[in-house]
Write a protein that holds these residues in place. Structure first.
Motif, PDB file in Angstrom:
ATOM      1  N   ASP A 166      42.185  87.263 176.706  1.00 23.11           N
ATOM      2  CA  ASP A 166      42.841  87.930 175.572  1.00 23.11           C
ATOM      3  C   ASP A 166      44.129  88.602 176.001  1.00 23.11           C
ATOM      4  N   ARG A 167      44.099  89.318 177.121  1.00 19.15           N
ATOM      5  CA  ARG A 167      45.316  89.998 177.595  1.00 19.15           C
ATOM      6  C   ARG A 167      46.337  88.970 178.062  1.00 19.15           C
ATOM      7  N   ARG A 168      45.875  87.910 178.695  1.00 25.53           N
ATOM      8  CA  ARG A 168      46.805  86.854 179.115  1.00 25.53           C
ATOM      9  C   ARG A 168      47.528  86.265 177.916  1.00 25.53           C
ATOM     10  N   LYS A 169      46.800  85.953 176.861  1.00 22.22           N
ATOM     11  CA  LYS A 169      47.425  85.371 175.672  1.00 22.22           C
ATOM     12  C   LYS A 169      48.438  86.329 175.071  1.00 22.22           C
ATOM     13  N   ALA A 170      48.109  87.619 175.045  1.00 19.46           N
ATOM     14  CA  ALA A 170      49.040  88.612 174.508  1.00 19.46           C
ATOM     15  C   ALA A 170      50.306  88.687 175.344  1.00 19.46           C
ATOM     16  N   MET A 171      50.165  88.673 176.654  1.00 21.00           N
ATOM     17  CA  MET A 171      51.332  88.755 177.530  1.00 21.00           C
ATOM     18  C   MET A 171      52.204  87.511 177.402  1.00 21.00           C
ATOM     19  N   PHE A 172      51.597  86.347 177.422  1.00 21.23           N
ATOM     20  CA  PHE A 172      52.378  85.118 177.329  1.00 21.23           C
ATOM     21  C   PHE A 172      53.069  85.001 175.970  1.00 21.23           C
ATOM     22  N   ALA A 173      52.490  85.616 174.938  1.00 22.82           N
ATOM     23  CA  ALA A 173      53.130  85.613 173.621  1.00 22.82           C
ATOM     24  C   ALA A 173      54.362  86.512 173.588  1.00 22.82           C
ATOM     25  N   GLU A 174      54.355  87.550 174.391  1.00 25.43           N
ATOM     26  CA  GLU A 174      55.458  88.516 174.404  1.00 25.43           C
ATOM     27  C   GLU A 174      56.521  88.183 175.446  1.00 25.43           C
ATOM     28  N   VAL A 175      56.118  87.593 176.541  1.00 23.94           N
ATOM     29  CA  VAL A 175      57.012  87.384 177.685  1.00 23.94           C
ATOM     30  C   VAL A 175      57.104  85.890 177.986  1.00 23.94           C
ATOM     31  N   ASP A 176      58.333  85.401 178.099  1.00 22.28           N
ATOM     32  CA  ASP A 176      58.538  83.979 178.419  1.00 22.28           C
ATOM     33  C   ASP A 176      58.436  83.791 179.928  1.00 22.28           C
ATOM     34  N   LEU A 177      57.208  83.760 180.412  1.00 19.78           N
ATOM     35  CA  LEU A 177      56.987  83.680 181.851  1.00 19.78           C
ATOM     36  C   LEU A 177      57.398  82.326 182.419  1.00 19.78           C
ATOM     37  N   HIS A 178      57.218  81.279 181.655  1.00 20.09           N
ATOM     38  CA  HIS A 178      57.641  79.964 182.149  1.00 20.09           C
ATOM     39  C   HIS A 178      59.170  79.877 182.193  1.00 20.09           C
ATOM     40  N   GLY A 179      59.828  80.545 181.248  1.00 21.53           N
ATOM     41  CA  GLY A 179      61.284  80.632 181.300  1.00 21.53           C
ATOM     42  C   GLY A 179      61.756  81.406 182.524  1.00 21.53           C
ATOM     43  N   MET A 180      61.038  82.479 182.836  1.00 19.87           N
ATOM     44  CA  MET A 180      61.315  83.242 184.057  1.00 19.87           C
ATOM     45  C   MET A 180      61.165  82.352 185.286  1.00 19.87           C
ATOM     46  N   ASN A 181      60.099  81.563 185.295  1.00 15.50           N
ATOM     47  CA  ASN A 181      59.873  80.680 186.439  1.00 15.50           C
ATOM     48  C   ASN A 181      60.944  79.600 186.550  1.00 15.50           C
ATOM     49  N   ASP A 182      61.463  79.150 185.400  1.00 13.07           N
ATOM     50  CA  ASP A 182      62.564  78.176 185.429  1.00 13.07           C
ATOM     51  C   ASP A 182      63.769  78.748 186.176  1.00 13.07           C
ATOM     52  N   LYS A 183      64.021  80.057 186.010  1.00 15.75           N
ATOM     53  CA  LYS A 183      65.148  80.680 186.712  1.00 15.75           C
ATOM     54  C   LYS A 183      64.941  80.607 188.227  1.00 15.75           C
ATOM     55  N   VAL A 184      63.696  80.814 188.657  1.00 18.09           N
ATOM     56  CA  VAL A 184      63.377  80.677 190.081  1.00 18.09           C
ATOM     57  C   VAL A 184      63.586  79.229 190.520  1.00 18.09           C
ATOM     58  N   ASP A 185      63.105  78.303 189.690  1.00 18.10           N
ATOM     59  CA  ASP A 185      63.222  76.873 190.035  1.00 18.10           C
ATOM     60  C   ASP A 185      64.668  76.406 190.045  1.00 18.10           C
ATOM     61  N   LEU A 186      65.540  77.123 189.356  1.00 11.38           N
ATOM     62  CA  LEU A 186      66.968  76.788 189.344  1.00 11.38           C
ATOM     63  C   LEU A 186      67.714  77.412 190.529  1.00 11.38           C
ATOM     64  N   GLY A 187      66.976  78.130 191.368  1.00 11.39           N
ATOM     65  CA  GLY A 187      67.591  78.692 192.567  1.00 11.39           C
ATOM     66  C   GLY A 187      67.682  80.198 192.598  1.00 11.39           C
ATOM     67  N   GLY A 188      67.187  80.853 191.557  1.00  7.32           N
ATOM     68  CA  GLY A 188      67.201  82.310 191.546  1.00  7.32           C
ATOM     69  C   GLY A 188      66.288  82.879 192.618  1.00  7.32           C
TER      70      GLY A 188
ATOM     71  N   THR B  54      63.921  87.847 190.872  1.00  2.18           N
ATOM     72  CA  THR B  54      63.900  87.303 189.517  1.00  2.18           C
ATOM     73  C   THR B  54      62.645  87.755 188.766  1.00  2.18           C
ATOM     74  N   ILE B  55      61.518  87.712 189.446  1.00  2.00           N
ATOM     75  CA  ILE B  55      60.250  88.091 188.814  1.00  2.00           C
ATOM     76  C   ILE B  55      60.182  89.600 188.605  1.00  2.00           C
ATOM     77  N   TYR B  56      60.601  90.360 189.583  1.00  2.00           N
ATOM     78  CA  TYR B  56      60.555  91.814 189.449  1.00  2.00           C
ATOM     79  C   TYR B  56      61.523  92.314 188.382  1.00  2.00           C
ATOM     80  N   GLU B  57      62.667  91.651 188.225  1.00  2.00           N
ATOM     81  CA  GLU B  57      63.588  92.021 187.140  1.00  2.00           C
ATOM     82  C   GLU B  57      62.937  91.788 185.784  1.00  2.00           C
ATOM     83  N   ALA B  58      62.239  90.681 185.644  1.00  2.00           N
ATOM     84  CA  ALA B  58      61.525  90.416 184.389  1.00  2.00           C
ATOM     85  C   ALA B  58      60.455  91.469 184.159  1.00  2.00           C
TER      86      ALA B  58
END
Length: 206
Positions: A29-51, A56-60
């Motif tokens: 339940d908490r995971r679903k709430a967090m993923f609904a509010e925070v674009d974690l996969h988008g954050m991870n894309d920034k890492v995958d792009l070289g961030g 990058t994760i701590y800024e998010a």
């Protein structure tokens, strides 16, 4: 004729299921709430792009104080998310190399996270060539990353056989003339390699 076999890494060689990790760590339940509010996969894309991995994760995390500790887990418990190894796939990688079939990696993976993964998964160092998005600063399914691989290895697109777990990544490869296999389980990938004459059924067995 296939002249090189290309492996994605996440969900082909290593299971990558962040949602599963968070379900076990904080509850579904908490995971679903967090993923609904925070674009974690988008954050991870920034890492995958070289961030930078941690920054990058701590800024998010700082941008979402309510979820700060949970978001930081993406870095602090990353190896638990990127696990376990898909053993049969590693066996296929090694079987191909034992027959002198060139084997490449083409993966959306950060610089820091890949360096970390290498300390845990030694087989990540066994590829003939590695195309890691963080170093290339472009991620699949952007056609540029496929072009960069083609230009670097010098092989004709139709001589490349690629396994990936995402339909969009496979579709882009096919559009470029590559042979491609949508990875759903290692046995299906094994059967594909056998069908192309790259391995015998015995060599491809789990």
């Amino acid at each position: 004729m296939i002249k090189a076999v290309i492996f994605d890494i996440g969900n082909v060689l290593i299971e990558w299921q962040p949602e599963r990790f968070y379900d076990s760590a904080i509850g579904e339940d908490r995971r679903k709430a967090m993923f609904a509010e925070v674009d974690l996969h988008g954050m991870n894309d920034k890492v995958d792009l070289g961030g930078p991995f941690k920054e990058t994760i701590y800024e998010a995390a700082e941008a979402y104080p309510k979820w700060r500790d949970e978001i930081r887990m993406w870095h602090d418990h990353w190896i638990e998310m990127a696990s376990p190894t898909i053993d049969h796939s590693v066996k296929l990688l090694r079987a191909l190399r034992s027959k002198s079939v060139p084997v490449f990696a083409l993966s959306n993976f950060g610089i820091g996270s890949f360096d970390y993964a290498e300390t845990v998964y030694s087989y990540l160092g066994e590829f003939d060539r590695r195309y890691i998005s963080g170093h290339m600063q472009v991620i699949k399914p952007d056609p540029k990353i496929y072009q960069m691989l083609e230009d670097d290895c010098g092989l004709a697109p139709e001589s490349l056989l690629f396994a990936d777990d995402r339909v969009d990544n496979i579709d882009m490869a096919l559009s470029r003339g590559w042979k491609a296999h949508l990875f759903e389980n290692p046995q299906g990938w094994a059967d594909c390699l056998v069908s192309h004459g790259l391995l015998s059924a015995e060599e491809a067995a789990a």
